[in-house]
Scaffold this motif. Structure first.
Motif, short mmCIF file in Angstrom:
data_model
loop_
_atom_site.label_atom_id
_atom_site.label_comp_id
_atom_site.label_asym_id
_atom_site.label_seq_id
_atom_site.Cartn_x
_atom_site.Cartn_y
_atom_site.Cartn_z
N MET A 190 19.07 57.91 57.39
CA MET A 190 19.63 58.32 58.68
C MET A 190 19.93 59.80 58.65
SD MET A 190 22.97 56.82 60.66
CE MET A 190 24.11 57.42 59.45
N ALA A 191 19.55 60.50 59.69
CA ALA A 191 19.77 61.94 59.74
C ALA A 191 21.25 62.25 59.88
CB ALA A 191 18.99 62.54 60.90
N THR A 192 21.69 63.32 59.31
CA THR A 192 23.07 63.77 59.44
C THR A 192 23.10 65.09 60.19
OG1 THR A 192 22.95 64.90 57.31
CG2 THR A 192 23.79 62.63 57.31
N ASP B 264 18.22 56.27 65.29
CA ASP B 264 18.38 56.46 63.85
C ASP B 264 19.25 57.69 63.57
OD1 ASP B 264 17.75 55.85 61.07
OD2 ASP B 264 16.55 57.67 61.11
N ALA B 265 19.03 58.76 64.33
CA ALA B 265 19.81 59.99 64.13
C ALA B 265 21.20 59.91 64.73
CB ALA B 265 19.05 61.18 64.73
N HIS B 266 21.34 59.12 65.79
CA HIS B 266 22.63 58.99 66.49
C HIS B 266 22.93 57.49 66.64
CE1 HIS B 266 21.95 63.22 67.73
NE2 HIS B 266 20.74 62.82 68.03
N PRO B 267 23.43 56.81 65.62
CA PRO B 267 23.58 55.35 65.64
C PRO B 267 24.39 54.80 66.82
CG PRO B 267 23.88 56.18 63.42
CD PRO B 267 23.81 57.39 64.31
N TRP B 268 25.29 55.58 67.37
CA TRP B 268 26.12 55.13 68.48
C TRP B 268 25.30 54.97 69.76
CZ3 TRP B 268 25.97 58.95 72.24
CH2 TRP B 268 25.59 60.23 71.80
N ILE B 269 24.10 55.56 69.81
CA ILE B 269 23.27 55.48 71.01
C ILE B 269 22.87 54.04 71.32
CG2 ILE B 269 20.96 56.01 71.91
CD1 ILE B 269 22.70 58.32 72.24
N GLY C 271 15.68 49.23 67.03
CA GLY C 271 16.35 50.50 66.78
C GLY C 271 17.82 50.30 66.44
N GLY C 272 18.49 49.42 67.18
CA GLY C 272 19.90 49.15 66.92
C GLY C 272 20.12 48.48 65.58
#
Length: 227
Positions: free
Chosen positions: A1-3, A100-105, A154-155
């Motif tokens: 996961m991207a940070t 993946d980069a913004h899991p809350w999305i 994705g989720g």
């Protein structure tokens, strides 16, 4: 996961809705939805909560605006000259990478079906479904199948990334789960045991796109009723 790394404050810039949304995205990426408070946001922007309320009415509006900004960024690719299948694959992968980069999305898209972020994705998928020649009576079904797959996978991928310990690599995590699958009861979980090695060796993005291709093949090959 991207940070993501926290950007330096830009005290000389006037406060705007765009700047507030950008700071909210950074805060969501580092602290999650629970860490997004107007107090924390005000500290990050070096301003007071009252100044933020001038631009957004509350947390729900801010979450929706942050989600829409990220989703809109996945739809900048030029699809001219591409097939509907290629356009859908590009859109799907863009949303997958964004989650993946913004899991809350993922959670935001799932909980707000009538809001602009989800409608953006649905509209883009739907136009390509139309371009595939799917009859009008079946377009909602076809577009919904693609949308639900994109959000679901994705989720789940984002949830898996959050679920293992930060010090554990993806390879170690998959090895652990694969070993657990391989040791399941052979009578009750015969199939799961049989594919345990595929879980260990799979690539998330490649598997995701393979699923998109399966759905697209079904959509184009299905004999849709026209009446």
């Amino acid at each position: 996961m991207a940070t993501r790394t926290r950007r330096p404050e830009r005290r000389g810039e006037p406060l705007s809705r765009e700047r507030i949304v950008e700071a909210a995205i950074d805060l969501l990426d580092t602290a999650g939805e629970g860490g997004l408070t107007f107090r924390a946001l005000a500290e990050r922007l070096a301003t007071g909560p009252g100044a933020i309320y001038w631009h957004v009415t509350g947390k729900d509006e801010l979450l929706n605006a942050a989600t829409d900004a990220v989703v809109a960024g996945t739809m900048t690719a030029d699809t001219a000259g591409t097939t509907p299948q290629e356009a859908i694959r590009a859109l799907a992968l863009g949303v997958f990478d964004a989650i993946d980069a913004h899991p809350w999305i993922g959670a935001q898209l799932a909980r707000a079906p009538a809001q602009k972020p989800l409608l953006r994705v649905f509209e883009h998928i739907g136009r390509q479904v139309q371009a595939l020649g799917v009859p009008h009576t079946a377009q909602f079904t076809a577009a919904s199948a693609l949308l639900n797959y994109i959000l679901g996978v994705g989720g789940q991928n984002a949830a898996n990334a959050r679920g293992h310990q930060p010090a554990t690599s993806r390879t170690e995590f998959l090895n652990t789960v694969s070993a657990a699958w391989a040791n399941l009861d052979p009578d009750e979980y015969a199939f799961t045991r049989n594919v345990a090695d595929q879980l260990r060796d799979h690539d998330d993005r490649a598997e995701f796109l393979a699923g998109i291709d399966l759905i697209l093949t079904g959509i184009t090959a299905h004999q849709w009723p026209t009446g």
